[in-house]
Motif scaffolding. Structure first.
Motif, PDB file in Angstrom:
ATOM      1  N   PHE A 115       0.811  -1.215   0.000  1.00  0.00           N
ATOM      2  CA  PHE A 115       0.000   0.000   0.000  1.00  0.00           C
ATOM      3  C   PHE A 115       0.845   1.266   0.000  1.00  0.00           C
ATOM      4  CE2 PHE A 115      -2.417  -3.379   2.052  1.00  0.00           C
ATOM      5  CZ  PHE A 115      -3.588  -3.371   1.307  1.00  0.00           C
ATOM      6  N   GLN A 116       2.086   1.160  -0.419  1.00  0.00           N
ATOM      7  CA  GLN A 116       2.948   2.342  -0.461  1.00  0.00           C
ATOM      8  C   GLN A 116       2.652   3.182  -1.695  1.00  0.00           C
ATOM      9  OE1 GLN A 116       7.048   1.080   0.034  1.00  0.00           O
ATOM     10  NE2 GLN A 116       6.678   0.262   2.067  1.00  0.00           N
ATOM     11  N   LYS A 117       3.038   4.463  -1.613  1.00  0.00           N
ATOM     12  CA  LYS A 117       2.829   5.439  -2.681  1.00  0.00           C
ATOM     13  C   LYS A 117       1.350   5.663  -2.961  1.00  0.00           C
ATOM     14  CE  LYS A 117       7.313   4.572  -4.829  1.00  0.00           C
ATOM     15  NZ  LYS A 117       8.048   4.249  -6.077  1.00  0.00           N
ATOM     16  N   MET A 118       0.546   5.582  -1.909  1.00  0.00           N
ATOM     17  CA  MET A 118      -0.888   5.839  -2.021  1.00  0.00           C
ATOM     18  C   MET A 118      -1.339   6.932  -1.058  1.00  0.00           C
ATOM     19  SD  MET A 118      -2.355   1.948  -2.416  1.00  0.00           S
ATOM     20  CE  MET A 118      -1.823   0.893  -3.778  1.00  0.00           C
ATOM     21  N   GLY A 119      -0.382   7.654  -0.457  1.00  0.00           N
ATOM     22  CA  GLY A 119      -0.720   8.744   0.446  1.00  0.00           C
ATOM     23  C   GLY A 119      -0.893   8.338   1.892  1.00  0.00           C
ATOM     24  N   ILE A 120      -0.649   7.063   2.215  1.00  0.00           N
ATOM     25  CA  ILE A 120      -0.864   6.598   3.578  1.00  0.00           C
ATOM     26  C   ILE A 120       0.232   7.097   4.508  1.00  0.00           C
ATOM     27  CG2 ILE A 120      -1.031   4.530   5.021  1.00  0.00           C
ATOM     28  CD1 ILE A 120      -2.277   3.168   2.479  1.00  0.00           C
ATOM     29  N   GLY A 121       1.467   7.062   4.049  1.00  0.00           N
ATOM     30  CA  GLY A 121       2.560   7.589   4.870  1.00  0.00           C
ATOM     31  C   GLY A 121       2.371   9.067   5.155  1.00  0.00           C
ATOM     32  N   LYS A 122       1.940   9.813   4.160  1.00  0.00           N
ATOM     33  CA  LYS A 122       1.689  11.247   4.339  1.00  0.00           C
ATOM     34  C   LYS A 122       0.574  11.480   5.354  1.00  0.00           C
ATOM     35  CE  LYS A 122       0.445  15.458   1.806  1.00  0.00           C
ATOM     36  NZ  LYS A 122       1.534  16.257   2.392  1.00  0.00           N
ATOM     37  N   ALA A 123      -0.470  10.642   5.317  1.00  0.00           N
ATOM     38  CA  ALA A 123      -1.572  10.779   6.280  1.00  0.00           C
ATOM     39  C   ALA A 123      -1.082  10.521   7.702  1.00  0.00           C
ATOM     40  CB  ALA A 123      -2.694   9.816   5.918  1.00  0.00           C
ATOM     41  N   LEU A 124      -0.173   9.566   7.881  1.00  0.00           N
ATOM     42  CA  LEU A 124       0.386   9.291   9.203  1.00  0.00           C
ATOM     43  C   LEU A 124       1.224  10.466   9.700  1.00  0.00           C
ATOM     44  CD1 LEU A 124       1.391   5.557   8.639  1.00  0.00           C
ATOM     45  CD2 LEU A 124      -0.314   6.377  10.285  1.00  0.00           C
ATOM     46  N   LEU A 125       2.058  11.031   8.826  1.00  0.00           N
ATOM     47  CA  LEU A 125       2.845  12.199   9.213  1.00  0.00           C
ATOM     48  C   LEU A 125       1.942  13.376   9.558  1.00  0.00           C
ATOM     49  CD1 LEU A 125       5.843  12.195   6.676  1.00  0.00           C
ATOM     50  CD2 LEU A 125       5.862  11.537   9.095  1.00  0.00           C
TER      51      LEU A 125
ATOM     52  N   VAL B 200      21.162   7.406   5.363  1.00  0.00           N
ATOM     53  CA  VAL B 200      21.612   8.106   4.168  1.00  0.00           C
ATOM     54  C   VAL B 200      21.400   7.294   2.902  1.00  0.00           C
ATOM     55  CG1 VAL B 200      24.002   7.288   4.244  1.00  0.00           C
ATOM     56  CG2 VAL B 200      23.488   9.554   3.279  1.00  0.00           C
ATOM     57  N   SER B 201      21.331   5.981   3.023  1.00  0.00           N
ATOM     58  CA  SER B 201      21.149   5.130   1.845  1.00  0.00           C
ATOM     59  C   SER B 201      19.682   5.022   1.414  1.00  0.00           C
ATOM     60  CB  SER B 201      21.704   3.728   2.119  1.00  0.00           C
ATOM     61  OG  SER B 201      20.991   3.107   3.173  1.00  0.00           O
ATOM     62  N   ARG B 202      18.763   5.511   2.251  1.00  0.00           N
ATOM     63  CA  ARG B 202      17.329   5.380   1.945  1.00  0.00           C
ATOM     64  C   ARG B 202      16.872   6.555   1.076  1.00  0.00           C
ATOM     65  NH1 ARG B 202      13.638   4.830   6.621  1.00  0.00           N
ATOM     66  NH2 ARG B 202      12.313   3.819   5.072  1.00  0.00           N
ATOM     67  N   VAL B 203      17.363   6.580  -0.145  1.00  0.00           N
ATOM     68  CA  VAL B 203      17.111   7.693  -1.059  1.00  0.00           C
ATOM     69  C   VAL B 203      15.612   7.851  -1.349  1.00  0.00           C
ATOM     70  CG1 VAL B 203      17.606   8.643  -3.337  1.00  0.00           C
ATOM     71  CG2 VAL B 203      19.384   7.398  -2.079  1.00  0.00           C
ATOM     72  N   GLY B 204      14.921   6.736  -1.515  1.00  0.00           N
ATOM     73  CA  GLY B 204      13.494   6.804  -1.789  1.00  0.00           C
ATOM     74  C   GLY B 204      12.724   7.438  -0.642  1.00  0.00           C
ATOM     75  N   ALA B 205      13.110   7.099   0.602  1.00  0.00           N
ATOM     76  CA  ALA B 205      12.459   7.694   1.770  1.00  0.00           C
ATOM     77  C   ALA B 205      12.729   9.187   1.834  1.00  0.00           C
ATOM     78  CB  ALA B 205      12.948   7.009   3.047  1.00  0.00           C
ATOM     79  N   HIS B 206      13.952   9.596   1.463  1.00  0.00           N
ATOM     80  CA  HIS B 206      14.290  11.026   1.472  1.00  0.00           C
ATOM     81  C   HIS B 206      13.384  11.789   0.513  1.00  0.00           C
ATOM     82  CE1 HIS B 206      18.656   9.816   2.754  1.00  0.00           C
ATOM     83  NE2 HIS B 206      17.732   9.470   3.633  1.00  0.00           N
ATOM     84  N   ALA B 207      13.145  11.234  -0.653  1.00  0.00           N
ATOM     85  CA  ALA B 207      12.269  11.896  -1.630  1.00  0.00           C
ATOM     86  C   ALA B 207      10.855  12.031  -1.064  1.00  0.00           C
ATOM     87  CB  ALA B 207      12.254  11.108  -2.937  1.00  0.00           C
ATOM     88  N   PHE B 208      10.399  11.015  -0.354  1.00  0.00           N
ATOM     89  CA  PHE B 208       9.070  11.057   0.262  1.00  0.00           C
ATOM     90  C   PHE B 208       8.988  12.171   1.292  1.00  0.00           C
ATOM     91  CE2 PHE B 208       6.856   9.575   4.167  1.00  0.00           C
ATOM     92  CZ  PHE B 208       5.555   9.768   3.739  1.00  0.00           C
ATOM     93  N   TYR B 209      10.015  12.283   2.164  1.00  0.00           N
ATOM     94  CA  TYR B 209       9.989  13.319   3.194  1.00  0.00           C
ATOM     95  C   TYR B 209      10.037  14.719   2.580  1.00  0.00           C
ATOM     96  CZ  TYR B 209      10.904   9.425   6.359  1.00  0.00           C
ATOM     97  OH  TYR B 209      10.825   8.242   7.051  1.00  0.00           O
TER      98      TYR B 209
ATOM     99  N   GLY C 159       7.151  18.060   2.675  1.00  0.00           N
ATOM    100  CA  GLY C 159       7.480  19.371   3.214  1.00  0.00           C
ATOM    101  C   GLY C 159       8.636  19.394   4.186  1.00  0.00           C
ATOM    102  N   TYR C 160       9.354  18.290   4.325  1.00  0.00           N
ATOM    103  CA  TYR C 160      10.503  18.223   5.223  1.00  0.00           C
ATOM    104  C   TYR C 160      11.767  18.573   4.449  1.00  0.00           C
ATOM    105  CZ  TYR C 160       7.501  15.913   8.628  1.00  0.00           C
ATOM    106  OH  TYR C 160       6.493  15.640   9.522  1.00  0.00           O
ATOM    107  N   SER C 161      12.679  19.244   5.119  1.00  0.00           N
ATOM    108  CA  SER C 161      13.941  19.622   4.480  1.00  0.00           C
ATOM    109  C   SER C 161      15.101  19.202   5.367  1.00  0.00           C
ATOM    110  CB  SER C 161      13.988  21.138   4.235  1.00  0.00           C
ATOM    111  OG  SER C 161      13.913  21.837   5.472  1.00  0.00           O
ATOM    112  N   GLY C 162      16.240  18.951   4.755  1.00  0.00           N
ATOM    113  CA  GLY C 162      17.422  18.586   5.534  1.00  0.00           C
ATOM    114  C   GLY C 162      18.545  18.104   4.648  1.00  0.00           C
ATOM    115  N   ASP C 163      19.733  18.564   4.926  1.00  0.00           N
ATOM    116  CA  ASP C 163      20.912  18.108   4.178  1.00  0.00           C
ATOM    117  C   ASP C 163      22.067  17.774   5.116  1.00  0.00           C
ATOM    118  OD1 ASP C 163      21.608  20.595   5.089  1.00  0.00           O
ATOM    119  OD2 ASP C 163      21.840  21.507   3.104  1.00  0.00           O
ATOM    120  N   LYS C 164      21.760  17.670   6.394  1.00  0.00           N
ATOM    121  CA  LYS C 164      22.783  17.375   7.397  1.00  0.00           C
ATOM    122  C   LYS C 164      23.091  15.883   7.409  1.00  0.00           C
ATOM    123  CE  LYS C 164      23.595  17.914  12.389  1.00  0.00           C
ATOM    124  NZ  LYS C 164      22.975  18.388  13.657  1.00  0.00           N
ATOM    125  N   GLN C 165      24.359  15.534   7.319  1.00  0.00           N
ATOM    126  CA  GLN C 165      24.782  14.146   7.350  1.00  0.00           C
ATOM    127  C   GLN C 165      25.283  13.803   8.757  1.00  0.00           C
ATOM    128  OE1 GLN C 165      24.435  12.056   4.747  1.00  0.00           O
ATOM    129  NE2 GLN C 165      23.557  13.731   3.535  1.00  0.00           N
TER     130      GLN C 165
END
Length: 238
Positions: free
Chosen positions: A169-179, A200-209, A213-219
């Motif tokens: 059920f990913q990429k259906m807006g459910i994660g966004k609803a939880l956030l 840092v390796s979870r590139v797909g999750a970063h795109a979702f965040y 509306g989340y921002s961040g570039d701190k490693q």
């Protein structure tokens, strides 16, 4: 990639006080539509309309509490061409098995189901933690755990400790609803924003965040130190 990047974590934040007002200055319309309280599309907030028989000048404003928001946070999700009922609500102890299964299947955590249930029971008694679950046709298909984040060098925020959605059920807006549920809790309790860390390796999750509306570039590099079994008092650490 360098060793630092491979083993690091990225920090994301949303809605800091420097950019928007804190929740204490942001009342919510009494007549806010369900689309505002449960928007899965991320579209613009619809302008509330008064109910029949009520003139616009008679409308007043007040803040919804968490239960009122959750009652309205219900959306018809279209999956496989069929509309299904999606609900975001606070966790119950009976959700423990489903959450354990999500942790195992989607996040790869090998932690006993009984211990997961014990942890959830403690969290449910905590005033500084919240767990929200996504329910579709009576089944738990996702969850998010957040708690208070207070340090001596930043204002009060909420911290996402974990979030998972079933891969079916990913990429259906459910994660966004939880956030969004966590963000409403943060706003209603005077927090200045929500933060989280992501590998840092979870590139797909970063795109979702970023999309949410989340921002961040701190490693960051994630360190931990586990004590030897004979040096700990709690049985669960052995």
């Amino acid at each position: 990639l360098s060793k630092r990047r491979r083993s690091g974590r990225s920090t994301f934040r949303a809605r800091s006080c420097s950019k928007v007002r804190c929740a204490s200055a942001a009342p919510v319309s009494r007549w806010a539509s369900p689309a505002w309280t449960s928007s899965l599309s991320g579209g613009p907030t619809p302008k509330p309309s008064p109910p029949p028989g009520v003139a616009p000048e008679q409308m007043t404003t007040r803040r919804f509490d968490d239960d009122q928001l959750l009652e309205r946070r219900e959306k018809h999700a279209v999956i496989g061409g069929k509309a299904m009922n999606l609900q975001i609500r606070e966790c119950k102890i009976t959700d423990a098995k489903a959450i354990h299964d999500l942790n195992t299947r989607e996040l790869g955590y090998d932690y006993a189901e009984e211990k997961t249930k014990e942890k959830i029971a403690k969290i449910l008694d905590s005033s500084t933690d919240k767990i929200y679950v996504a329910i579709l046709d009576g089944n738990v298909i996702g969850y998010v755990h957040a708690n208070d984040y207070d340090v001596i060098y930043a204002p009060h925020m909420k911290n996402i400790m974990g979030i998972a959605v079933s891969s079916s059920f990913q990429k259906m807006g459910i994660g966004k609803a939880l956030l969004t549920a966590v963000e409403h809790w943060a706003q209603n309790t005077g927090a200045c924003g929500v933060r989280l860390v992501s590998g840092v390796s979870r590139v797909g999750a970063h795109a979702f965040y970023h999309h949410c509306g989340y921002s961040g570039d701190k490693q960051q590099i994630h360190f931990k130190k586990m004590f030897p079994p004979d040096e700990v008092s709690k049985p669960e650490c052995r």
